[in-house]
Design a protein around this motif. Sequence first.
Motif, PDB file in Angstrom:
ATOM      1  N   VAL A 172      -7.325  -6.564  -7.144  1.00 47.72           N
ATOM      2  CA  VAL A 172      -8.778  -6.502  -6.985  1.00 47.72           C
ATOM      3  C   VAL A 172      -9.156  -6.654  -5.516  1.00 47.72           C
ATOM      4  N   LYS A 195      -8.260  -3.527  -3.562  1.00 49.09           N
ATOM      5  CA  LYS A 195      -9.180  -2.419  -3.881  1.00 49.09           C
ATOM      6  C   LYS A 195     -10.528  -2.618  -3.211  1.00 49.09           C
ATOM      7  N   LEU A 196     -10.982  -3.855  -3.113  1.00 44.86           N
ATOM      8  CA  LEU A 196     -12.248  -4.138  -2.447  1.00 44.86           C
ATOM      9  C   LEU A 196     -12.236  -3.683  -0.992  1.00 44.86           C
ATOM     10  N   ASN A 248     -10.561  -1.054   0.033  1.00 43.14           N
ATOM     11  CA  ASN A 248     -10.221   0.375   0.012  1.00 43.14           C
ATOM     12  C   ASN A 248      -8.734   0.650   0.191  1.00 43.14           C
ATOM     13  N   THR A 278     -11.184  -2.666 -15.752  1.00 41.45           N
ATOM     14  CA  THR A 278     -12.019  -3.393 -14.801  1.00 41.45           C
ATOM     15  C   THR A 278     -11.640  -4.860 -14.864  1.00 41.45           C
ATOM     16  N   SER A 282     -15.472 -11.200  -7.892  1.00 42.85           N
ATOM     17  CA  SER A 282     -15.036  -9.874  -7.441  1.00 42.85           C
ATOM     18  C   SER A 282     -14.637  -9.057  -8.661  1.00 42.85           C
ATOM     19  N   GLN A 321     -13.209  -5.008  -9.815  1.00 45.45           N
ATOM     20  CA  GLN A 321     -12.762  -3.661  -9.458  1.00 45.45           C
ATOM     21  C   GLN A 321     -12.021  -3.043 -10.635  1.00 45.45           C
ATOM     22  N   THR A 322     -12.029  -1.718 -10.676  1.00 41.49           N
ATOM     23  CA  THR A 322     -11.241  -0.988 -11.666  1.00 41.49           C
ATOM     24  C   THR A 322      -9.870  -0.698 -11.072  1.00 41.49           C
TER      25      THR A 322
END
Length: 308
Positions: free
Chosen positions: A20, A23-24, A26, A45, A56, A58-59
């Motif tokens: 996660v 991914k946050l 990028n 998710t 937080s 993210q997928t």
Amino acid sequence: MKNPAIYIIGSGAIGKALAVFLKLENRDAILVRGSVDHQPEEENTITVYGQDDQVSRQTVKTTTFSHLSDINGIVLITAKAFGNTAIAEKLRHKEGDFSIVLLQNGLNIERPFDDFEKVYRCVLFSTSQVTGTHEVSFKTVTESPVGNLEGDNAGTEEIIQQIHTSYFGFRSEPNIETIVWNKAIINCAFNSICPLLEIDNGIFQRNTEAFEMAQTIIGECVAVAEKYDIKLDQKEIEQTLLLISQRADGQLISTYEDIRNKRRTEIESLNLEVARMADEINMPELVPTTRTLGEMIRIKSNLKMARN
């Protein structure tokens, strides 16, 4: 220049949290199940509940080795250390160019990867606990050090640039072997005393008797390390244990969670590995408490797993 893919082998609490956070920022992070294969790929998710009410979400894609034709990038291993032999064998059958970072605590866990060129140890100073379906609770004490066991730290800075995040930080450490021992000893205390008392990580800063037991384990392990020409500071290790206990108050240690959920523990790479190393030099008398508590964890885990 495009960021390399980051494969996180082990879809447990630490792996999910790290995916996660990557991914946050990028990064191309993928969760890989280490112990199963030939299962469908998923996108879920994941929610991470962090410190100071930080949330937080993210997928994240989750896959298996069978879906990876080759691997190019960085492989972060967060799976249980007892699975390293099987993971190393799977990686040997993959084409590509990749570095391996072991985000696992314990002694001699890197041995299955001796024939790989780019292998790094990371000592985790963060804790994570599954709290629900695709939900984890995450706490960090400080940045987690990364280094190679050759001591020259070649390539370490490049690795850290790719995996460091705002919430889950890493730093370069040229003397990683000492840090590995320090943290393994701390985990020998946490991963045996807390599950046997069935209590959270905060017990050592709340209870004098529990802390005294931890001090006994630390002293025994430091004595073994000295026989292998590794000089450690017992008082420093004790202070770090108390700091972690304070920061992780209310959090359950992974071994306790494993026992409660009828899963195999990592005690073989902690208390029982220290005991094995003492036996190796014909000095079993160095670790009576460390060995006994480790054996009690092994027995407790086996009894729990045997129940229907």
